[in-house]
Write a protein that holds these residues in place. Structure first.
Motif, PDB file in Angstrom:
ATOM      1  N   MET A 783      34.015 -43.404 -63.105  1.00  0.00           N
ATOM      2  CA  MET A 783      33.315 -42.137 -63.329  1.00  0.00           C
ATOM      3  C   MET A 783      31.806 -42.237 -63.258  1.00  0.00           C
ATOM      4  N   ILE A 784      31.237 -43.414 -63.492  1.00  0.00           N
ATOM      5  CA  ILE A 784      29.767 -43.493 -63.523  1.00  0.00           C
ATOM      6  C   ILE A 784      29.219 -43.489 -62.096  1.00  0.00           C
ATOM      7  N   ARG A 785      28.096 -42.800 -61.932  1.00  0.00           N
ATOM      8  CA  ARG A 785      27.446 -42.715 -60.620  1.00  0.00           C
ATOM      9  C   ARG A 785      26.261 -43.670 -60.522  1.00  0.00           C
ATOM     10  N   CYS A 786      25.728 -44.066 -61.650  1.00  0.00           N
ATOM     11  CA  CYS A 786      24.539 -44.922 -61.645  1.00  0.00           C
ATOM     12  C   CYS A 786      24.941 -46.376 -61.406  1.00  0.00           C
ATOM     13  N   PRO A 787      23.986 -47.248 -61.124  1.00  0.00           N
ATOM     14  CA  PRO A 787      24.302 -48.679 -60.969  1.00  0.00           C
ATOM     15  C   PRO A 787      24.803 -49.278 -62.288  1.00  0.00           C
ATOM     16  N   PHE A 788      25.407 -50.449 -62.181  1.00  0.00           N
ATOM     17  CA  PHE A 788      25.957 -51.093 -63.370  1.00  0.00           C
ATOM     18  C   PHE A 788      25.880 -52.611 -63.219  1.00  0.00           C
ATOM     19  N   LEU A 789      25.981 -53.280 -64.347  1.00  0.00           N
ATOM     20  CA  LEU A 789      26.155 -54.734 -64.406  1.00  0.00           C
ATOM     21  C   LEU A 789      27.433 -54.996 -65.184  1.00  0.00           C
ATOM     22  N   ALA A 790      28.350 -55.755 -64.607  1.00  0.00           N
ATOM     23  CA  ALA A 790      29.623 -56.082 -65.259  1.00  0.00           C
ATOM     24  C   ALA A 790      29.645 -57.574 -65.540  1.00  0.00           C
ATOM     25  N   LEU A 791      29.623 -57.941 -66.831  1.00  0.00           N
ATOM     26  CA  LEU A 791      29.489 -59.337 -67.233  1.00  0.00           C
ATOM     27  C   LEU A 791      30.818 -59.885 -67.742  1.00  0.00           C
ATOM     28  N   GLY A1174      45.377 -54.020 -62.809  1.00  0.00           N
ATOM     29  CA  GLY A1174      45.196 -52.713 -63.430  1.00  0.00           C
ATOM     30  C   GLY A1174      46.381 -52.285 -64.273  1.00  0.00           C
ATOM     31  N   GLN A1175      46.080 -51.566 -65.359  1.00  0.00           N
ATOM     32  CA  GLN A1175      47.104 -50.943 -66.175  1.00  0.00           C
ATOM     33  C   GLN A1175      47.401 -49.554 -65.636  1.00  0.00           C
ATOM     34  N   PHE A1176      48.464 -48.928 -66.156  1.00  0.00           N
ATOM     35  CA  PHE A1176      48.774 -47.548 -65.789  1.00  0.00           C
ATOM     36  C   PHE A1176      47.627 -46.673 -66.279  1.00  0.00           C
ATOM     37  N   PRO A1177      46.936 -45.944 -65.390  1.00  0.00           N
ATOM     38  CA  PRO A1177      45.653 -45.339 -65.770  1.00  0.00           C
ATOM     39  C   PRO A1177      45.734 -43.936 -66.355  1.00  0.00           C
ATOM     40  N   LEU A1178      46.865 -43.251 -66.201  1.00  0.00           N
ATOM     41  CA  LEU A1178      46.912 -41.837 -66.543  1.00  0.00           C
ATOM     42  C   LEU A1178      47.730 -41.570 -67.798  1.00  0.00           C
ATOM     43  N   SER A1179      47.448 -40.441 -68.412  1.00  0.00           N
ATOM     44  CA  SER A1179      48.251 -39.895 -69.504  1.00  0.00           C
ATOM     45  C   SER A1179      48.101 -38.386 -69.452  1.00  0.00           C
ATOM     46  N   ILE A1180      49.006 -37.674 -70.085  1.00  0.00           N
ATOM     47  CA  ILE A1180      48.918 -36.214 -70.070  1.00  0.00           C
ATOM     48  C   ILE A1180      47.637 -35.761 -70.775  1.00  0.00           C
ATOM     49  N   SER A1181      47.293 -36.444 -71.860  1.00  0.00           N
ATOM     50  CA  SER A1181      46.071 -36.073 -72.573  1.00  0.00           C
ATOM     51  C   SER A1181      44.843 -36.264 -71.698  1.00  0.00           C
ATOM     52  N   LEU A1182      44.818 -37.327 -70.904  1.00  0.00           N
ATOM     53  CA  LEU A1182      43.686 -37.548 -70.001  1.00  0.00           C
ATOM     54  C   LEU A1182      43.614 -36.440 -68.959  1.00  0.00           C
ATOM     55  N   VAL A1183      44.759 -36.025 -68.432  1.00  0.00           N
ATOM     56  CA  VAL A1183      44.769 -34.930 -67.458  1.00  0.00           C
ATOM     57  C   VAL A1183      44.205 -33.659 -68.097  1.00  0.00           C
ATOM     58  N   LEU A1184      44.584 -33.401 -69.332  1.00  0.00           N
ATOM     59  CA  LEU A1184      44.060 -32.222 -70.029  1.00  0.00           C
ATOM     60  C   LEU A1184      42.548 -32.327 -70.218  1.00  0.00           C
ATOM     61  N   ALA A1203      36.731 -36.125 -61.846  1.00  0.00           N
ATOM     62  CA  ALA A1203      38.182 -36.042 -62.035  1.00  0.00           C
ATOM     63  C   ALA A1203      38.923 -36.667 -60.865  1.00  0.00           C
ATOM     64  N   LEU A1204      38.478 -36.375 -59.642  1.00  0.00           N
ATOM     65  CA  LEU A1204      39.142 -36.948 -58.467  1.00  0.00           C
ATOM     66  C   LEU A1204      38.976 -38.463 -58.414  1.00  0.00           C
ATOM     67  N   SER A1205      37.841 -38.948 -58.842  1.00  0.00           N
ATOM     68  CA  SER A1205      37.614 -40.403 -58.850  1.00  0.00           C
ATOM     69  C   SER A1205      38.594 -41.097 -59.779  1.00  0.00           C
TER      70      SER A1205
END
Length: 1498
Positions: A783-791, A1174-1184, A1203-1205
């Motif tokens: 979801m983030i659009r800005c740059p990132f550092l992942a450590l 990856g884990q299963f990424p979706l849930s009904i609450s997340l869709v809501l 949302a599409l991302s």
């Protein structure tokens, strides 16, 4: 046997799965699978599918295991011949058709051979059932369990094992030691003579070989008929009836051989069962066990064992019997078909020939008798409605209370107000604008703010130290005068006390800014060390030589030669050469200054220069560090890879940074913060940490590093966690946890703040593959659009992760270009300061640890400690080297390279490369005054390549000798002795100067405190013995405290934070003696105090659990692993051992293994770093929540893009299009559910209870069930107040019922089924939770039915994505049961019409009459290649059952605490960790407040 007290649900396969070798008891596997609630007796192919699916799940997750079948265990099935046979089939199938390692050579768990096997392999855990088929077998298994626990092997119950996409979970019992039992079993022979004779006859008939099913069928039928003829049974069945049954059995076997699985899966479902009078016959004919035992001994017969898993099909046999008994007798005459008829006739003629009885008749007719073989099974009337019929659902209230009716109003929801009230959701910036104004709060409030900031300053100072401040350089003359005043004193001190004198010299060198003065001091130090060495060498005792003097001498020579080369003159070089020649390094002296001296051999160290440097000077070897300063860094000169990180930040780019603990990767994070702070006041850096402890640590560091004058209302640093937040939206550096950042990103009216984000820093990003909350990390990254550092320090596939992240960045680039072209949100894009070109994601992978770690194994011998060095190569095996090579991160210290070389020379004196790799001759070392660390690494790599080359040369024996030679010598002693002597071990480390140390244990909190008090008492006893003649009280030296580290005023300020904490009285006294403990059950103030005092070097001994494993900055000299545990996996080992020898603190780290078996140490060291999945990424609450974002955000296009991302870019579906398609369907059906349930309107705008459900998203599916209960008015019905003394209150029964309801919804923690056997042992405590009241349970069932109605269609839809070719193969052995459909048999078409819906069910499960209606009840029934677990469907199952159908009760910890308020009862009776209880208690309080606010405001 009260083994249940030890069981808890844990993750069985940690991240380093290849290191976690474990055992599976074959009989427990057999019992679990044959008792599976789905399995129908006689359906062997379905049975083998269940077995293979169980094992394949482990293998797919890269588990390493072996299966053990004990010889004595087969006698347990004597009364169950069909099970005895099936067990033998299973063994032979696994041996012949799979690559699984099977051991059948052990008699029982008490045999000497088994003892040796355990010593050699030492499994991580043992999967064994606590319940057998018979009481005798139960005793056998319990003896096995006790024996394993005696051997300190943890136990896992197979029936309770569950899995998800990445992990497998099970009930685990930690090892204990106090059980002694024995057993003796006698093997009884049955049928052996008859089977032996018949088998020999059959081999003569079919010398070329045969299918195993034909062999077993012909032998079992012929032997059974022979016995019936001889025994002349007067009771049914008669001989002719037995012959009829055998004919039908022959037809069954032919159908198994000829029909493909997809045709058999269409078999009709009949409810008849075998008549009870047939039991003797059925038991007699099931003699497969003895047949296979005989076959096992015959190696000269070519039998095809492929059909072993499909040996019998009891349902098909009954189906045939039903046809001939009922339908055929009514006139239904169907053709069998010529091919099947010929095959069946051949098999029946073989049976007649082997039985020696031609009077039994031919094959046709199959049924010659009329007595019924089948009886109607009693079934309960009615059944659930077909969940596949989809209709719009609406929750209607049947309660006419106005308050309840008001809840049913479907008004549109928006986050402009709080979901539970009309109170506005004011922006944090507006609400806290005057937080820095002294007038904004009362005196107490201002004092609280000041106290908090002061604490963060002290806390941060302990993290970064005081060496960050820039010291003003004094003039050269002043420094020379200071040195002249100190030099004589230092020289004298070096002579009298070398250790303290050298320390004083190095203290001066550290703070002296003038290079020429430092050079002079180094020369004086070198002279003093050389003079001291000469004096030592002139002493007559050879033992008096202290090698540390030469180490310090060589250290000074290294420094002078490398760092002050421009100041060296000929006289200096001559002196260096002289000293080198005196200590025996002639080749180095000659390279500096050629000259000849008299005989000086008495001063020599009698060792080559290269060998000496590698053996003794490894920690001091120079790295090839850059000498050119970087203007961006003030306090040190960064390495090249660190400069690359700084360049990434300067260019506003993203990077995945993988580097070992203590390598310095975190520095880029603070540089990033500094950059954003300098750019202006609008930009925000978000630092995401996995735990609150890390959040506090980062906040403390930031508060000490950065100060900035900001406009009123703005602050530099803010925090946001689930428990508290400070200045979350009006700061420039936000430190938070993943769940809270997700809340901000999905909040529709916080998007203005989101667009201020310039950088996001993800610390410990390997949590993306963790057990809990992994999907949240994924949501943030997409979801983030800005740059990132992942450590991270522990990722083995950063390229895969980077490739996925690049795809996401390209998506956002496309979104931005589309929005720019359309002119939408153009201003917003300018504000985000994003470049027009694509910013790639870089991978920075630095593999070298800054400080070496050396490992030691501790054992007891004659009341003394034997501490042996553990060479890394001792963890390897020839098999591991051949398969995987030497792990990349299995590094050596320079000393360990020398030890390996010497060992190689020892085991292979004729080694061709011996001279080439001799240290003095190695090209990188030869005649080199200063060996660099890079040179030592090259030598290490050459030795590793040579070891691998030895294995390739087929010198397995030599490599085995090498690895055995390197293994340390250890001595075993009793557990009691090890525990008794442990405090002495701490004293031993103190004598060895290996403190400060962290002692890692997995005991509970009280045990940790007890251990600390024992350590303290031992120290007191030692001091008392020393001073008993002089003093009458304990000496103040009886402590591990460094009194010079912290002044008393600072100490009292820090200890003051313990006021009001639960364990204050215990911890305070220990801390004053330099001892502490650290675990999850402590209050966070207590943990912070321990961390601070340890960093400040006030305390030297800390016992800890895994709470210190994840990134907490507590550097120490040594790490000690005190005991083995199921939680001591390779990931925890790496994180914990990383605390030792951190950069800038110690030259080398020490890891001690105390009471850890050698095989366990092997697996911990040789494991590879885990891969992220990856884990299963979706849930009904997340869709809501996504729909809420899209509907209510000001920038609609940006919200849609987010949302599409989330929906399109899950790590689970990366490069897996079928899974991506499945997730799209999940989203569509989730939307349908939300619309039909009234959470979204037809335009997908949130309405009604969308606010409450999204607010409680963390508790799905309980959040949806809660709404159903509220609408039905059940809480109103329950919570009816009563009047007592004129006051409205609630009765105790009402309150207890409310607690039961909330615990069933939000506090579900399961216990293993066998806990029900021990209810009577708890007289006061409530251990198992009561079921929901009937009216509440009815609403839950109604909710589940609606959920099944919606997602049943989803499962049927995605079943089309399955790989049906693989679905007809057994998952492990990959035996294919597909084939050409039989079309010329009317009988087959009649028996297998395919009338029932079996679209989403595995064809193997169909053999046991499983249909689509069973999908939500039976996890293993689903098609295996669609990569979906039933757990992803949000059902709130009222009752959970294990694989054998036993109920798993819920833990009543919440109700027990409500009734008694005893924390001790929770740990003893409810087996609950206080750390998790505190979390769940907060959750329950949170939910209760949410409900109460809802009612108040309605």
């Amino acid at each position: 046997m009260c083994l249940i007290f030890l069981f808890s649900m844990v993750s069985l396969l940690k991240d380093f799965v290849e290191s976690e070798f474990f055992l599976i008891d074959g009989d427990s596997l057999f019992i679990t699978c044959v008792s599976n609630v789905n399995f129908k007796k006689g359906q062997t192919l379905h049975f083998f599918y269940i077995v293979e699916q169980f094992l394949h799940d482990f293998i797919q997750k890269e588990a390493k295991f072996v299966i053990v079948f004990f010889k004595d265990a087969e006698n347990m099935y004597f009364s169950y011949p069909e099970l005895q046979a099936l067990r033998m089939i299973l063994i032979q199938h696994l041996e012949h058709n799979t690559d699984v390692t099977i051991h059948t050579e052990f008699s029982n768990c008490l045999s000497p051979e088994w003892e040796i096997f355990l010593q050699q392999c030492y499994p991580y855990f043992l999967i064994v059932s606590e319940r057998g088929i018979t009481p005798c077998q139960t005793d056998f298994l319990n003896i096995f369990i006790i024996h394993a626990l005696q051997k300190k092997i943890s136990i896992v119950q197979p029936s309770g094992i569950e899995s998800d996409v990445l992990r497998i979970y099970g009930y685990c019992a930690s090892s204990c030691y106090s059980h002694r039992l024995f057993f003796e079993m006698v093997f009884k022979k049955f049928f052996l003579l008859q089977i032996h004779q018949t088998l020999s006859l059959l081999q003569n008939l079919w010398p070329e070989g045969a299918d195993i099913r034909s062999v077993v069928c012909s032998i079992s039928c012929s032997v059974t008929l022979k016995l019936y003829k001889k025994m002349l049974h007067k009771k049914p069945p008669t001989l002719k009836e037995a012959a009829d049954l055998c004919r039908m059995l022959c037809l069954t076997v032919v159908l198994l051989q000829r029909l493909p699985l997809f045709q058999r899966a269409k078999s009709r479902i009949i409810t008849h069962v075998w008549d009870s009078t047939l039991s003797p016959f059925l038991r007699t004919v099931k003699c497969e066990f003895f047949i296979l035992k005989q076959l096992e001994a015959r190696n000269n017969w070519n039998v095809n064992f492929t059909g072993l898993p499909d040996l019998t099909d009891n349902i098909l046999w009954k189906n045939i019997a039903y046809y001939y008994e009922i339908e055929y007798s009514r006139g239904l005459n169907l053709e069998l078909g010529d091919t099947l008829m010929q095959e069946c006739l051949k098999l029946w003629n073989t049976v007649l020939l082997l039985s020696g009885d031609g009077d039994l008749g031919g094959l046709i007719p199959l049924r010659t008798t009329s007595r019924p073989f089948l009886t109607q099974k009693q079934t309960s009337p009615g059944g659930a409605d077909n969940f596949l019929k989809l209709t719009p659902f609406r929750i209607e209230s049947d309660y006419d209370d106005p308050a309840v009716l008001s809840l049913s109003k479907k008004r549109e929801f928006d986050e402009l107000t709080h979901w539970h009230s009309a109170r506005p959701l004011s922006d944090d910036f507006e609400r806290t604008r005057c937080s820095s104004d002294a007038k904004s709060k009362d005196a107490k409030g201002r004092w609280e703010i000041q106290k908090l900031h002061h604490f963060y300053h002290v806390f941060g100072k302990s993290l970064i130290g005081s060496n960050r401040s820039v010291r003003i350089v004094q003039e050269r003359k002043r420094e020379e005068e200071r040195w002249n005043n100190l030099s004589l004193y230092i020289e004298k001190e070096i002579k009298e006390s070398p250790k303290s004198g050298i320390k004083r010299l190095e203290d001066f060198l550290q703070i002296c800014p003038v290079k020429s003065v430092r050079f002079t001091a180094e020369m004086v130090g070198m002279d003093a060390c050389f003079k001291l060495w000469m004096e030592y060498c002139l002493k007559t005792e050879a033992e008096s030589r202290d090698i540390s003097i030469i180490i310090n001498l060589m250290k000074r020579i290294h420094i002078i030669h490398e760092k002050y080369s421009e100041l060296l003159q000929n006289t200096h070089r001559q002196k260096l050469a002289k000293y080198l020649r005196y200590i025996g390094f002639d080749n180095l002296a000659h390279s500096l200054y050629p000259q000849v001296d008299k005989d000086i051999s008495k001063y020599s160290v009698h060792m080559g220069a290269a060998r000496f440097q590698l053996t003794y000077m490894g920690p001091y070897l120079f790295r090839e560090e850059r000498s050119d300063p970087d203007p961006r860094v003030q306090h040190f000169i960064p390495d090249t890879w660190q400069r690359e990180l700084l360049d990434v930040v300067d260019n506003n780019e993203s990077a995945v940074i993988v580097a070992p603990t203590s390598s310095g990767k975190t520095y880029a994070s603070y540089y990033c913060m500094e950059k954003i702070l300098r750019e202006g006041n609008e930009g925000v850096v978000v630092y995401v940490a996995p735990t609150k402890a890390l959040v506090n640590q980062v906040v403390g560091t930031v508060c000490n590093l950065f100060t900035k004058a900001l406009p009123k209302g703005l602050v530099v640093c803010g925090t946001f966690t689930r428990d508290y937040r400070h200045d979350a939206l009006n700061c420039q550096i936000l430190v938070t946890v993943p769940q809270c950042l997700e809340i901000l990103l999905l909040s529709p009216h916080n998007q203005k703040w989101v667009k201020r984000m310039r950088y996001v820093i993800f610390d410990e990003v390997h949590c993306l593959g963790g057990e809990i909350g992994a999907e949240v990390w994924e949501h943030l990254l997409v979801m983030i659009r800005c740059p990132f550092l992942a450590l991270s320090a522990t990722i083995s596939n950063p390229e895969h992760l980077t490739e996925w992240l690049v795809l996401i960045k390209r998506y956002w680039q496309h979104v931005e270009s589309t929005m720019e072209n359309s002119g939408s949100s153009q201003n917003a894009l300018k504000q985000t300061n994003l470049s027009d070109h694509f910013n790639p994601v870089f991978t920075v992978w630095y593999k070298e640890r800054y400080n070496d770690l050396e490992k030691y194994v501790c054992s007891l011998k004659d009341n003394d400690f034997l501490i042996e060095h553990y060479h890394p190569c001792a963890a390897l095996t020839v098999n591991h080297i051949e398969k995987y090579g030497i792990p990349l991160d299995l590094g050596f210290s320079p000393r360990e390279s020398i030890l390996l070389y010497d060992a190689m020379v020892h085991v292979w004196p004729e080694w061709p490369r011996m001279q080439e790799l001799e240290p003095e001759e190695f090209s990188c070392f030869k005649n080199k005054v200063v060996i660099m660390r890079a040179d030592a690494k090259k030598y290490e790599e050459e030795l590793k390549k040579e070891v691998i080359h030895w294995t390739q040369l087929d010198r397995t024996k030599v490599v085995n000798q090498l690895l055995e030679y390197l293994k340390p010598q250890t001595f075993d002693s009793s557990e009691t002795e090890k525990r008794r002597m442990f405090p002495c071990f701490v004293e031993k480390l103190k004598e060895m100067d290996r403190l400060p140390a962290i002692f890692f244990s997995f005991l509970n909190s009280d045990s940790n405190a007890r251990i600390q008090r024992i350590i303290l008492w031992e120290a007191e006893i030692k001091e008392i013995k020393k001073n008993i003649k002089k003093h009458n009280e304990v000496s103040p030296e009886c402590t591990y405290t460094d009194h010079t580290a912290v002044d008393n005023q600072t100490l009292m300020k820090i200890l003051r934070r313990l006021r009001g904490t639960r364990q204050c009285y215990k911890l305070h006294s220990l801390l004053r003696r330099g001892i502490g403990y650290h675990h999850g059950s402590m209050e966070y103030e207590e943990r912070q105090v321990v961390e601070m005092l340890f960093r400040l070097k006030h305390i030297k001994v800390v016992t800890a659990t895994s709470t210190l494993a994840l990134g907490i900055n507590m550097p120490c000299k040594s790490v000690v692993f005190m005991e083995d545990s199921v939680f001591l996996d390779a990931l925890n080992f790496r994180q914990m051992s990383g605390r030792a020898g951190r950069r800038g603190e110690d030259l080398i780290g020490n890891v001690f293994f105390y009471d850890i078996p050698l095989p366990k140490i092997q697996r911990l060291l040789k494991s590879n770093v885990p891969k992220l999945k990856g884990q299963f990424p979706l849930s009904i609450s997340l869709v809501l929540r996504l729909m809420l974002l899209v509907a209510k955000a000001n920038d609609k296009e940006d919200a849609k893009a987010k949302a599409l991302s989330v929906l399109q870019h899950s790590l689970m579906s990366f490069k897996r299009p079928k899974i991506e398609c499945m997730l799209k369907f999940y989203f569509i059906y989730s939307l349908q559910f939300l619309v039909t349930e009234g959470y979204l309107n037809e335009e997908c705008v949130p309405i009604g209870y969308a606010g409450l459900v999204s607010h409680l998203h963390y508790h799905e599916p309980a959040n949806f069930v809660l709404v159903s209960l509220l609408v039905k008015g059940l809480f109103h019905k329950l919570c009816i107040p009563i009047s007592i003394d004129g006051k409205q209150t609630f009765s105790e029964d009402v309150m207890e019922t409310l607690v039961v309801v909330l615990a069933n919804l939000f506090g579900r923690r399961y216990l293993p089924p066998c806990v029900e056997n021990f209810k009577k042992k708890f007289s006061l405590s409530k251990v198992t939770l009561d079921d929901l009241p009937k009216d509440f349970a009815a609403v839950v069932e109604e909710h589940n039915n609606r959920m099944q109605g919606n997602f049943g269609s989803f499962l049927l839809t995605i079943s089309k994505l399955a790989d049906m070719r693989k679905e007809y193969q057994l998952p492990l052995s990959e035996i294919d049961f597909s084939g050409k459909e039989c079309e010329d048999s009317e009988l087959v078409s009649h028996l297998m019409p395919g009338a029932e819906s079996r679209t989403a069910v595995s064809p193997f499960a169909c053999l046991s009459n499983i249909t689509d209606q069973d999908l939500f009840d039976i996890n293993v029934a689903m098609l295996q290649t669609i990569n979906l677990n039933v757990k992803n469907i949000p059902l709130l199952c009222l009752n959970k059952y294990d694989k054998t159908g036993r109920k798993c009760p819920l833990n009543a910890y919440a109700l027990n605490f409500y009734k008694h308020g005893s924390l001790l009862a929770l740990t003893l009776d409810n087996w609950y960790d206080l750390f998790y209880f505190n979390i769940l208690l907060d959750i329950c309080v949170f939910v209760i407040i949410s409900i109460s606010l809802l009612f108040i405001n309605e």
